[in-house]
Enzyme design. Sequence first.
Site, short mmCIF file in Angstrom:
data_model
loop_
_atom_site.label_atom_id
_atom_site.label_comp_id
_atom_site.label_asym_id
_atom_site.label_seq_id
_atom_site.Cartn_x
_atom_site.Cartn_y
_atom_site.Cartn_z
N ASP A 116 0.83 -1.21 0.00
CA ASP A 116 0.00 0.00 0.00
C ASP A 116 0.86 1.25 0.00
OD1 ASP A 116 -2.43 1.31 -0.12
OD2 ASP A 116 -2.65 1.43 2.06
N ASN A 174 0.86 7.48 2.85
CA ASN A 174 1.54 6.63 3.81
C ASN A 174 3.01 6.99 3.97
OD1 ASN A 174 -0.68 5.12 4.55
ND2 ASN A 174 -0.34 3.54 3.00
#
Length: 267
Positions: A32, A37
Amino acid sequence: EGPLDPAEAIDLAVQVGEALAAAHARGIVHRDVKPANVMLTDDGRAVLMDFGLAMISGSTRLTRDGATMGTMAYMAPEQCRGEEIDERCDIWALGVMLQEMVTGRVPFKGDFPAAMIFSILNDDPEPLDPARDDIPAGLSGILARALARDGDRRYGKITEFVADLKALVSDKTATPQGRTGPARGWGRRWRAWNAARRTGFLAGTLLVLLLVVWGLTQVLPGGGSGVIYDPAGYALTNYHVVRGAGKEGLGGLADGKLYKWKLVGMD
């Protein structure tokens, strides 16, 4: 807010790549990787966060409520297809993120999930703007390898991707490791084609085959009055003929020899 300076974008990609290398060395795939992130510290260091979707390399997808997990715009083709994954899906995601940092846009587009998946599986990534002289010339080739739809043509290790980016800092024309020229051979070329090109090629091949079959239907067996002449000049009769008198060609008989024939008429 728009594209970053290419030098800054490359530096951030190198930092994220080094974080991924540490995870990959332990057999962990993040799955991901995306800008949301990656956190930046006050001194400009990039920190890769949220390993909540991470899994052991070689596993298949995980789903939640029947939906493929991971942010779609950064998902590798093999993730979209629900296939077995390894660290190359993180390499793809970092390539998408790097191109987005440099251009301000993700390389694949879609207004809804199915359209995004179709774009990832079929479209070529949007090229970098050749008018921007601040983008290193070698970056296009490096991104092309990171975003190769065929995993076998992608970087095999994140460390290779990082090494090429570091080389680009000192040499703006640096090319990807192990790629001195375009991929060769029909196998690689076929894998690189999108669905539309593959369909067009298959349709053209089928049309050629149909024309060949139609041509063969013009060759009929029969005991016509044509005459075959062998190399020694001996005439042979009762053989397969072609419609239409006056035609010539080469034909083979059961004994394996090649004979010249001329059709002079039909019964």
